[in-house]
Scaffold this motif. Structure first.
Motif, mmCIF file in Angstrom:
data_model
loop_
_atom_site.group_PDB
_atom_site.id
_atom_site.type_symbol
_atom_site.label_atom_id
_atom_site.label_comp_id
_atom_site.label_asym_id
_atom_site.label_seq_id
_atom_site.Cartn_x
_atom_site.Cartn_y
_atom_site.Cartn_z
ATOM 1 N N ILE A 8 0.699 -1.247 0.604
ATOM 2 C CA ILE A 8 0.146 0.004 0.096
ATOM 3 C C ILE A 8 1.058 1.733 -0.105
ATOM 4 O O ILE A 8 0.484 2.131 -0.805
ATOM 5 C CB ILE A 8 -1.331 0.052 1.232
ATOM 6 C CG1 ILE A 8 -1.671 -1.462 1.008
ATOM 7 C CG2 ILE A 8 -1.799 1.460 1.700
ATOM 8 C CD1 ILE A 8 -3.002 -0.407 0.284
ATOM 9 N N SER A 9 2.007 1.556 0.735
ATOM 10 C CA SER A 9 3.028 2.612 1.056
ATOM 11 C C SER A 9 3.472 2.916 -0.723
ATOM 12 O O SER A 9 3.361 3.833 -0.758
ATOM 13 C CB SER A 9 3.781 2.087 1.567
ATOM 14 O OG SER A 9 3.817 1.709 3.168
ATOM 15 N N GLY A 13 2.213 6.210 -3.206
ATOM 16 C CA GLY A 13 3.458 6.567 -3.328
ATOM 17 C C GLY A 13 4.012 7.838 -2.360
ATOM 18 O O GLY A 13 3.400 7.772 -1.335
ATOM 19 N N GLN A 14 4.346 8.743 -2.863
ATOM 20 C CA GLN A 14 5.041 9.849 -1.386
ATOM 21 C C GLN A 14 4.557 10.972 -1.022
ATOM 22 O O GLN A 14 4.409 10.709 0.259
ATOM 23 C CB GLN A 14 7.046 10.242 -1.812
ATOM 24 C CG GLN A 14 7.083 11.252 -0.661
ATOM 25 C CD GLN A 14 8.313 12.045 -1.678
ATOM 26 O OE1 GLN A 14 9.090 11.636 -2.327
ATOM 27 N NE2 GLN A 14 9.438 13.043 -0.701
ATOM 28 N N ASP A 15 3.580 11.236 -1.874
ATOM 29 C CA ASP A 15 2.535 12.081 -0.825
ATOM 30 C C ASP A 15 1.424 11.931 -0.294
ATOM 31 O O ASP A 15 1.186 12.533 0.947
ATOM 32 C CB ASP A 15 2.428 13.511 -2.447
ATOM 33 C CG ASP A 15 3.351 14.192 -3.091
ATOM 34 O OD1 ASP A 15 5.249 14.293 -2.112
ATOM 35 O OD2 ASP A 15 3.629 14.286 -4.158
ATOM 36 N N ARG A 16 0.955 10.734 -1.434
ATOM 37 C CA ARG A 16 -0.420 10.661 -0.192
ATOM 38 C C ARG A 16 -0.479 9.469 1.267
ATOM 39 O O ARG A 16 -1.507 9.506 1.719
ATOM 40 C CB ARG A 16 -1.341 9.585 -1.631
ATOM 41 C CG ARG A 16 -1.628 10.954 -2.601
ATOM 42 C CD ARG A 16 -2.429 10.289 -3.236
ATOM 43 N NE ARG A 16 -3.101 8.329 -3.332
ATOM 44 C CZ ARG A 16 -3.496 8.053 -5.048
ATOM 45 N NH1 ARG A 16 -3.473 8.869 -5.451
ATOM 46 N NH2 ARG A 16 -3.744 6.827 -4.364
ATOM 47 N N TYR A 20 -1.012 8.816 6.436
ATOM 48 C CA TYR A 20 -0.801 7.588 7.293
ATOM 49 C C TYR A 20 0.436 6.953 7.791
ATOM 50 O O TYR A 20 -0.223 5.529 8.457
ATOM 51 C CB TYR A 20 -1.481 6.603 5.709
ATOM 52 C CG TYR A 20 -2.887 7.132 5.202
ATOM 53 C CD1 TYR A 20 -3.802 7.587 6.089
ATOM 54 C CD2 TYR A 20 -2.893 7.029 4.565
ATOM 55 C CE1 TYR A 20 -4.568 7.389 5.304
ATOM 56 C CE2 TYR A 20 -3.775 7.850 3.479
ATOM 57 C CZ TYR A 20 -5.201 7.919 4.086
ATOM 58 O OH TYR A 20 -5.734 8.362 3.694
ATOM 59 N N LEU A 21 1.387 7.716 7.699
ATOM 60 C CA LEU A 21 3.146 7.815 7.908
ATOM 61 C C LEU A 21 2.186 6.805 9.723
ATOM 62 O O LEU A 21 3.011 5.477 10.183
ATOM 63 C CB LEU A 21 3.891 8.065 7.837
ATOM 64 C CG LEU A 21 4.800 7.741 7.503
ATOM 65 C CD1 LEU A 21 5.495 6.637 6.795
ATOM 66 C CD2 LEU A 21 5.859 8.953 7.375
ATOM 67 N N PRO A 22 1.543 7.469 10.566
ATOM 68 C CA PRO A 22 2.179 6.989 11.876
ATOM 69 C C PRO A 22 1.485 5.453 11.942
ATOM 70 O O PRO A 22 1.507 4.668 13.000
ATOM 71 C CB PRO A 22 1.483 8.206 12.723
ATOM 72 C CG PRO A 22 1.742 9.250 11.931
ATOM 73 C CD PRO A 22 1.957 8.069 10.677
ATOM 74 N N LYS A 56 13.015 5.292 2.592
ATOM 75 C CA LYS A 56 13.587 5.949 1.170
ATOM 76 C C LYS A 56 12.216 6.392 0.994
ATOM 77 O O LYS A 56 12.345 7.241 0.241
ATOM 78 C CB LYS A 56 13.877 4.276 0.604
ATOM 79 C CG LYS A 56 15.305 3.943 0.623
ATOM 80 C CD LYS A 56 15.487 2.865 0.115
ATOM 81 C CE LYS A 56 16.858 1.593 0.560
ATOM 82 N NZ LYS A 56 16.894 0.229 0.219
ATOM 83 N N LEU A 57 10.385 5.890 0.902
ATOM 84 C CA LEU A 57 10.058 6.385 0.180
ATOM 85 C C LEU A 57 9.652 8.112 0.708
ATOM 86 O O LEU A 57 9.559 8.471 -0.695
ATOM 87 C CB LEU A 57 8.760 5.442 0.111
ATOM 88 C CG LEU A 57 6.923 5.540 -0.163
ATOM 89 C CD1 LEU A 57 7.718 5.525 -1.860
ATOM 90 C CD2 LEU A 57 5.917 4.949 0.184
ATOM 91 N N VAL A 58 9.693 8.367 1.593
ATOM 92 C CA VAL A 58 9.413 9.576 2.315
ATOM 93 C C VAL A 58 10.587 10.168 2.570
ATOM 94 O O VAL A 58 9.716 11.334 2.729
ATOM 95 C CB VAL A 58 7.665 9.445 3.577
ATOM 96 C CG1 VAL A 58 6.399 8.786 2.901
ATOM 97 C CG2 VAL A 58 9.040 8.047 4.692
ATOM 98 N N GLY A 59 11.569 10.145 2.217
ATOM 99 C CA GLY A 59 12.313 10.662 3.023
ATOM 100 C C GLY A 59 12.692 10.489 4.192
ATOM 101 O O GLY A 59 11.586 10.342 5.066
#
Length: 139
Positions: A8-9, A13-16, A20-22, A56-59
């Motif tokens: 799902i991550s 993609g990076q922006d969307r 939901y990261l936490p 790597k995906l979100v920085g």
């Protein structure tokens, strides 16, 4: 579930994924920090891989902020549970005493099992379980 979270991550993609990261990091963090005996090493490795993927995906900066918030939340929950247990010992001494008796009984059983495993010919005396007697308060 971990594979699903990783898929799902990547799909979002990076922006969307940032809002939901936490939510995604919470079970991964729990698996990394768990220390129970029957822990599956493949789950720990998988969670570590997905964390690296998210990094790597979100920085690194966004990941660090989300990870620290998850860590802080977990520590707050742990402290709250500890505080509740301490308060329960004062508020309900009978429940606390019952819990303490149970813990001591389990400790004695564990000690007997350990002795039996070290010395196979030795048989420790086992406590016969009487459900009503075990629940009674000992004075």
């Amino acid at each position: 579930i971990f594979k699903f979270l990783g898929a799902i991550s990547v799909d979002l993609g990076q922006d969307r994924i940032k809002p939901y990261l936490p939510t995604i990091l919470t079970p991964l963090y729990r698996e990394l920090n768990s220390n129970y005996a029957e822990q599956d090493p493949t789950l720990k490795n998988l969670s570590q891989e997905i964390i690296e993927l998210l990094k790597k995906l979100v920085g690194l900066e966004a990941f660090s902020l989300a990870f620290s918030s998850v860590q802080k939340q977990a520590n707050q929950k742990r402290a709250m549970r500890k505080k509740q247990r301490a308060l329960q010992a004062v508020a309900n001494p009978d429940i606390a005493a019952r819990r303490k008796l149970k813990r001591h009984k389990n400790k004695a059983e564990t000690r007997k099992r350990k002795i039996e495993s070290l010395r196979p010919m030795y048989k420790a005396k086992r406590h016969r379980s009487n459900a009503l007697k075990d629940l009674a308060m000992v004075e």
